[in-house]
Design a protein around this motif. Structure first.
Motif, PDB file in Angstrom:
ATOM      1  N   GLY A  24       0.779  -1.225   0.000  1.00  0.00           N
ATOM      2  CA  GLY A  24       0.000   0.000   0.000  1.00  0.00           C
ATOM      3  C   GLY A  24       0.811   1.276   0.000  1.00  0.00           C
ATOM      4  N   GLY A  27       2.306   1.874  -3.350  1.00  0.00           N
ATOM      5  CA  GLY A  27       1.238   2.225  -4.284  1.00  0.00           C
ATOM      6  C   GLY A  27       0.813   3.677  -4.143  1.00  0.00           C
ATOM      7  N   ILE A  39      -6.793   4.315 -11.149  1.00  0.00           N
ATOM      8  CA  ILE A  39      -6.167   3.430 -10.168  1.00  0.00           C
ATOM      9  C   ILE A  39      -7.060   2.209 -10.000  1.00  0.00           C
ATOM     10  N   LEU A  41      -7.446  -0.537  -7.332  1.00  0.00           N
ATOM     11  CA  LEU A  41      -7.021  -0.653  -5.938  1.00  0.00           C
ATOM     12  C   LEU A  41      -7.630  -1.873  -5.268  1.00  0.00           C
ATOM     13  N   GLY A  50      -6.104  -0.762   1.659  1.00  0.00           N
ATOM     14  CA  GLY A  50      -6.712  -0.064   0.539  1.00  0.00           C
ATOM     15  C   GLY A  50      -7.574   1.105   0.993  1.00  0.00           C
ATOM     16  N   ILE A  66     -11.225   5.466  -9.535  1.00  0.00           N
ATOM     17  CA  ILE A  66     -10.617   4.350  -8.813  1.00  0.00           C
ATOM     18  C   ILE A  66     -11.534   3.142  -8.927  1.00  0.00           C
ATOM     19  N   VAL A  68     -12.186  -0.345  -7.436  1.00  0.00           N
ATOM     20  CA  VAL A  68     -11.855  -1.010  -6.176  1.00  0.00           C
ATOM     21  C   VAL A  68     -12.164  -2.501  -6.287  1.00  0.00           C
TER      22      VAL A  68
END
Length: 102
Positions: A24, A27, A39, A41, A50, A66, A68
């Motif tokens: 993490g 990142g 991104i 994630l 995260g 993002i 996820v």
């Protein structure tokens, strides 16, 4: 890590430049340094979760898309949505993955 390699391979094959990280903190550093267009994630990362990364990114950029990824084995869809909403992520895409993803 297998998922990251598979996604990176697929995206690079389609002409995208891809940066990956195994934890993490790295990142988040990469995200701040390179300002990506997207991104992807994983909520379950070593070192820094995260959720922590999501909060840190949203403090500086509320518009960055993002995607996820949340593991079905440890997170229900409602739990994942609650996590995302608690990080002020009102614009998000959530993918729930099982161990049989590949």
């Amino acid at each position: 890590e297998t998922l990251a390699r598979a996604l990176a391979y697929s995206l690079e094959r389609d002409g995208y430049r891809v940066l990956t990280s195994g934890d993490g903190a790295e990142g988040l550093r990469l995200a701040r340094e390179h300002r990506p267009d997207l991104i992807i994630l994983d909520l379950m990362l070593p070192g820094m979760s995260g959720c922590e990364i999501l909060r840190a990114i949203r403090e500086h950029d509320v518009e960055l898309p993002i995607l996820v990824l949340a593991p079905q084995e440890t997170t229900t869809k409602d739990e994942a949505k609650e996590i995302l909403l608690s990080t002020s992520s009102n614009g998000y895409s959530l993918i729930m993955m099982g161990t049989d993803f590949f």
